[in-house]
Design a protein around this motif. Structure first.
Motif, PDB file in Angstrom:
ATOM      1  N   PHE A 253     -46.111  34.578  63.408  1.00 23.31           N
ATOM      2  CA  PHE A 253     -45.029  34.105  64.275  1.00 23.31           C
ATOM      3  C   PHE A 253     -45.594  33.659  65.628  1.00 23.31           C
ATOM      4  CE2 PHE A 253     -41.510  34.506  67.267  1.00 23.31           C
ATOM      5  CZ  PHE A 253     -40.477  33.888  66.572  1.00 23.31           C
ATOM      6  N   ALA A 254     -46.498  34.452  66.200  1.00 23.53           N
ATOM      7  CA  ALA A 254     -47.114  34.076  67.475  1.00 23.53           C
ATOM      8  C   ALA A 254     -47.912  32.783  67.331  1.00 23.53           C
ATOM      9  CB  ALA A 254     -48.012  35.200  67.979  1.00 23.53           C
ATOM     10  N   TYR A 255     -48.600  32.634  66.206  1.00 23.51           N
ATOM     11  CA  TYR A 255     -49.410  31.445  65.953  1.00 23.51           C
ATOM     12  C   TYR A 255     -48.545  30.200  65.839  1.00 23.51           C
ATOM     13  CZ  TYR A 255     -52.650  28.374  63.396  1.00 23.51           C
ATOM     14  OH  TYR A 255     -53.427  27.324  62.990  1.00 23.51           O
ATOM     15  N   ARG A 256     -47.430  30.304  65.132  1.00 20.96           N
ATOM     16  CA  ARG A 256     -46.612  29.129  64.848  1.00 20.96           C
ATOM     17  C   ARG A 256     -45.554  28.850  65.923  1.00 20.96           C
ATOM     18  NH1 ARG A 256     -47.459  26.708  60.238  1.00 20.96           N
ATOM     19  NH2 ARG A 256     -48.619  27.752  58.569  1.00 20.96           N
ATOM     20  N   VAL A 257     -44.943  29.911  66.459  1.00 19.93           N
ATOM     21  CA  VAL A 257     -43.831  29.739  67.404  1.00 19.93           C
ATOM     22  C   VAL A 257     -44.300  29.884  68.846  1.00 19.93           C
ATOM     23  CG1 VAL A 257     -41.559  30.600  68.114  1.00 19.93           C
ATOM     24  CG2 VAL A 257     -42.159  30.519  65.676  1.00 19.93           C
ATOM     25  N   GLY A 258     -45.138  30.889  69.106  1.00 21.40           N
ATOM     26  CA  GLY A 258     -45.690  31.058  70.449  1.00 21.40           C
ATOM     27  C   GLY A 258     -44.728  31.635  71.462  1.00 21.40           C
ATOM     28  N   LEU A 259     -43.757  32.427  70.994  1.00 20.28           N
ATOM     29  CA  LEU A 259     -42.824  33.095  71.897  1.00 20.28           C
ATOM     30  C   LEU A 259     -42.677  34.561  71.501  1.00 20.28           C
ATOM     31  CD1 LEU A 259     -39.794  30.593  72.083  1.00 20.28           C
ATOM     32  CD2 LEU A 259     -41.646  30.861  73.757  1.00 20.28           C
ATOM     33  N   PRO A 260     -42.377  35.440  72.464  1.00 16.42           N
ATOM     34  CA  PRO A 260     -41.953  36.789  72.084  1.00 16.42           C
ATOM     35  C   PRO A 260     -40.693  36.701  71.233  1.00 16.42           C
ATOM     36  CG  PRO A 260     -42.377  36.634  74.451  1.00 16.42           C
ATOM     37  CD  PRO A 260     -42.387  35.235  73.920  1.00 16.42           C
ATOM     38  N   GLY A 261     -40.623  37.526  70.191  1.00 20.43           N
ATOM     39  CA  GLY A 261     -39.439  37.494  69.342  1.00 20.43           C
ATOM     40  C   GLY A 261     -39.264  38.794  68.590  1.00 20.43           C
ATOM     41  N   LYS A 262     -38.034  39.045  68.171  1.00 19.62           N
ATOM     42  CA  LYS A 262     -37.767  40.221  67.331  1.00 19.62           C
ATOM     43  C   LYS A 262     -36.859  39.800  66.195  1.00 19.62           C
ATOM     44  CE  LYS A 262     -38.018  44.339  65.872  1.00 19.62           C
ATOM     45  NZ  LYS A 262     -38.102  43.736  64.534  1.00 19.62           N
ATOM     46  N   SER A 263     -37.284  40.122  64.992  1.00 17.26           N
ATOM     47  CA  SER A 263     -36.528  39.752  63.804  1.00 17.26           C
ATOM     48  C   SER A 263     -35.747  40.949  63.270  1.00 17.26           C
ATOM     49  CB  SER A 263     -37.476  39.243  62.714  1.00 17.26           C
ATOM     50  OG  SER A 263     -38.291  40.315  62.238  1.00 17.26           O
ATOM     51  N   GLY A 264     -34.820  40.653  62.364  1.00 16.81           N
ATOM     52  CA  GLY A 264     -34.086  41.690  61.646  1.00 16.81           C
ATOM     53  C   GLY A 264     -33.874  41.233  60.218  1.00 16.81           C
ATOM     54  N   VAL A 265     -33.751  42.183  59.282  1.00 14.89           N
ATOM     55  CA  VAL A 265     -33.612  41.802  57.875  1.00 14.89           C
ATOM     56  C   VAL A 265     -32.229  41.224  57.561  1.00 14.89           C
ATOM     57  CG1 VAL A 265     -35.396  43.380  57.069  1.00 14.89           C
ATOM     58  CG2 VAL A 265     -32.998  44.141  57.119  1.00 14.89           C
ATOM     59  N   GLY A 266     -31.337  41.192  58.541  1.00 11.58           N
ATOM     60  CA  GLY A 266     -30.090  40.456  58.386  1.00 11.58           C
ATOM     61  C   GLY A 266     -30.308  38.952  58.515  1.00 11.58           C
ATOM     62  N   LEU A 294     -36.134  30.384  57.385  1.00  6.53           N
ATOM     63  CA  LEU A 294     -35.752  29.186  58.123  1.00  6.53           C
ATOM     64  C   LEU A 294     -35.655  29.448  59.619  1.00  6.53           C
ATOM     65  CD1 LEU A 294     -33.093  27.359  55.902  1.00  6.53           C
ATOM     66  CD2 LEU A 294     -35.545  26.916  56.125  1.00  6.53           C
ATOM     67  N   GLY A 295     -35.380  30.681  59.998  1.00  2.10           N
ATOM     68  CA  GLY A 295     -35.336  31.021  61.421  1.00  2.10           C
ATOM     69  C   GLY A 295     -36.661  30.752  62.098  1.00  2.10           C
ATOM     70  N   ARG A 296     -37.741  31.172  61.446  1.00  2.96           N
ATOM     71  CA  ARG A 296     -39.077  30.937  62.013  1.00  2.96           C
ATOM     72  C   ARG A 296     -39.394  29.447  62.039  1.00  2.96           C
ATOM     73  NH1 ARG A 296     -43.342  28.496  60.028  1.00  2.96           N
ATOM     74  NH2 ARG A 296     -43.409  29.731  58.127  1.00  2.96           N
ATOM     75  N   ILE A 297     -39.049  28.734  60.975  1.00  2.00           N
ATOM     76  CA  ILE A 297     -39.316  27.298  60.919  1.00  2.00           C
ATOM     77  C   ILE A 297     -38.547  26.569  62.026  1.00  2.00           C
ATOM     78  CG2 ILE A 297     -38.966  25.210  59.526  1.00  2.00           C
ATOM     79  CD1 ILE A 297     -39.553  26.989  57.046  1.00  2.00           C
ATOM     80  N   ALA A 298     -37.284  26.969  62.226  1.00  2.00           N
ATOM     81  CA  ALA A 298     -36.461  26.341  63.268  1.00  2.00           C
ATOM     82  C   ALA A 298     -37.025  26.608  64.654  1.00  2.00           C
ATOM     83  CB  ALA A 298     -35.024  26.856  63.172  1.00  2.00           C
ATOM     84  N   LEU A 299     -37.483  27.818  64.896  1.00  5.89           N
ATOM     85  CA  LEU A 299     -38.045  28.146  66.209  1.00  5.89           C
ATOM     86  C   LEU A 299     -39.368  27.426  66.442  1.00  5.89           C
ATOM     87  CD1 LEU A 299     -37.225  31.962  66.353  1.00  5.89           C
ATOM     88  CD2 LEU A 299     -36.258  30.173  67.803  1.00  5.89           C
ATOM     89  N   GLU A 300     -40.156  27.253  65.396  1.00  6.77           N
ATOM     90  CA  GLU A 300     -41.392  26.489  65.535  1.00  6.77           C
ATOM     91  C   GLU A 300     -41.077  25.048  65.931  1.00  6.77           C
ATOM     92  OE1 GLU A 300     -45.407  25.311  62.980  1.00  6.77           O
ATOM     93  OE2 GLU A 300     -43.814  26.492  62.030  1.00  6.77           O
ATOM     94  N   ALA A 301     -40.045  24.465  65.300  1.00  9.31           N
ATOM     95  CA  ALA A 301     -39.643  23.099  65.639  1.00  9.31           C
ATOM     96  C   ALA A 301     -39.126  23.028  67.070  1.00  9.31           C
ATOM     97  CB  ALA A 301     -38.570  22.623  64.666  1.00  9.31           C
ATOM     98  N   LEU A 302     -38.364  24.033  67.486  1.00  6.79           N
ATOM     99  CA  LEU A 302     -37.791  24.050  68.837  1.00  6.79           C
ATOM    100  C   LEU A 302     -38.882  24.115  69.898  1.00  6.79           C
ATOM    101  CD1 LEU A 302     -34.906  24.400  70.327  1.00  6.79           C
ATOM    102  CD2 LEU A 302     -35.591  26.803  70.505  1.00  6.79           C
ATOM    103  N   THR A 303     -39.828  25.031  69.743  1.00  6.82           N
ATOM    104  CA  THR A 303     -40.868  25.178  70.764  1.00  6.82           C
ATOM    105  C   THR A 303     -41.792  23.953  70.802  1.00  6.82           C
ATOM    106  OG1 THR A 303     -42.265  26.444  69.215  1.00  6.82           O
ATOM    107  CG2 THR A 303     -40.856  27.695  70.714  1.00  6.82           C
ATOM    108  N   ARG A 304     -42.006  23.341  69.659  1.00  2.00           N
ATOM    109  CA  ARG A 304     -42.848  22.140  69.633  1.00  2.00           C
ATOM    110  C   ARG A 304     -42.167  20.990  70.380  1.00  2.00           C
ATOM    111  NH1 ARG A 304     -42.575  20.607  64.577  1.00  2.00           N
ATOM    112  NH2 ARG A 304     -43.960  22.232  63.821  1.00  2.00           N
ATOM    113  N   ARG A 305     -40.874  20.799  70.125  1.00  2.00           N
ATOM    114  CA  ARG A 305     -40.169  19.665  70.731  1.00  2.00           C
ATOM    115  C   ARG A 305     -39.932  19.866  72.224  1.00  2.00           C
ATOM    116  NH1 ARG A 305     -35.882  18.371  65.750  1.00  2.00           N
ATOM    117  NH2 ARG A 305     -37.495  18.582  64.139  1.00  2.00           N
ATOM    118  N   LEU A 306     -39.780  21.117  72.639  1.00  2.00           N
ATOM    119  CA  LEU A 306     -39.486  21.373  74.053  1.00  2.00           C
ATOM    120  C   LEU A 306     -40.733  21.788  74.844  1.00  2.00           C
ATOM    121  CD1 LEU A 306     -36.103  23.303  73.619  1.00  2.00           C
ATOM    122  CD2 LEU A 306     -36.413  20.923  74.320  1.00  2.00           C
ATOM    123  N   GLY A 307     -41.850  22.023  74.152  1.00  2.00           N
ATOM    124  CA  GLY A 307     -43.069  22.453  74.840  1.00  2.00           C
ATOM    125  C   GLY A 307     -42.936  23.842  75.432  1.00  2.00           C
TER     126      GLY A 307
END
Length: 313
Positions: A253-266, A294-307
């Motif tokens: 997650f750090a490698y792909r998204v590059g943000l602090p994050g916390k997931s849940g199995v929900g 998809l949450g991780r994929i979406a966040l990776e796209a978000l951080t890439r597009r917004l820098g």
């Protein structure tokens, strides 16, 4: 009602539309019966920036079980109660093991590796329970969540809590093992009861992003100016989210998204762009590590597009 940043809204809308088209949605958490029936086709994303602008896409108002994301907020409460004494009962290192593993706990004499694996979160919950009845402790956690989100409608999904309690044999084993080493001070049933219920809090992406704003802004709610935690504590909670927030998928997650994050199995993820925004995404299907696919994929796209990666563009 806050206004919306049109550029930010455009990015969020595009990502939500892209996720709606994907067929690779992961698998819902079938080991908790109440979560097994959740529709994996749902997706929500909310970003709240420093000015309070809210950009939302998809099923952003649909409530879901936040599960382990609640551990961010119970950690905040426990640190407020006993400060750095908490670290005598739980470590701060990544585990590299599944979130419900007992192997490491046995090797390290009942002290959990970090506050975001199940054993660590149970130890943190035990701190909150101390000196109170379970119902009072749970009420305190729920009031804190409502206060942070500025929304009194947030509730606990009691069906999910009961489902977790009925099937929580591994968590019961973890708690009893820690109790045998004196890491837990309260009756195991008390602590586990509160733990199962705070994991069963139901929130929407909008509510969750609101609740996380203090971590994006040095411990302070930027809309009210009210300090939730000192800036240094917010920074350290973010550091733990970066290194430990996705169990044995935290490095990926750090490698792909590059943000602090916390997931849940929900299927939810709370992500923090320090100084910029609080982000909540929800897609119920999980990957092999128990994190939203998809949450991780979406966040990776978000951080890439917004820098927004903390490691630079």
């Amino acid at each position: 009602m806050t206004s919306t940043n049109p550029d930010l809204q455009s990015v969020v809308t595009d990502i939500a539309n892209e996720m709606a088209q994907r067929s690779d949605r992961g698998e819902v958490a079938s080991y908790i019966p109440e979560l097994a029936g959740v529709d994996a086709n749902q997706f929500g994303l909310v970003v709240i920036d420093a000015d309070g602008n809210i950009a939302a896409g998809g099923d952003s108002e649909a409530p879901f079980s936040i599960q382990s994301i609640s551990k961010v907020f119970t950690l905040t409460l426990a640190l407020g109660m006993i400060g750095d004494r908490l670290w005598r009962r739980v470590g701060r290192e990544p585990s590299g093991n599944p979130f419900n593993s007992i192997v490491q706990l046995e090797r390290e004499r009942g002290v959990p590796r970090n506050p975001f694996i199940n054993a660590g979160a149970i130890a943190v919950t035990d701190v909150i329970v101390s000196g109170h009845q379970p119902r009072e402790s749970l009420g305190e956690i729920l009031r804190f969540m409502r206060f942070l989100a500025q929304d009194s409608s947030i509730v606990i999904d009691h069906a999910v809590a009961a489902s977790e309690k009925r099937t929580g044999y591994r968590n019961t084993a973890l708690a009893n093992y820690m109790k045998s080493f004196g890491v837990l001070e309260n009756p195991v049933d008390f602590t586990l009861g509160v733990y199962f219920h705070h994991c069963a809090i139901a929130m929407s992406c909008r509510q969750l992003a609101m609740a996380g704003r203090y971590l994006a802004h040095s411990g302070t709610n930027p809309s009210t100016g009210f300090s939730i935690v000192p800036a240094e504590r917010a920074r350290r909670i973010n550091a733990l989210m970066l290194t430990c927030g996705h169990y044995d998928g935290s490095g990926e997650f750090a490698y792909r998204v590059g943000l602090p994050g916390k997931s849940g199995v929900g299927g939810g993820i709370l992500a923090i762009a320090p100084g910029k925004a609080s982000i909540a995404v929800w897609a119920p299907g999980l990957d092999a590590n128990g994190n939203s696919h998809l949450g991780r994929i979406a966040l990776e796209a978000l951080t890439r597009r917004l820098g927004w990666s903390i490691f630079g563009v």
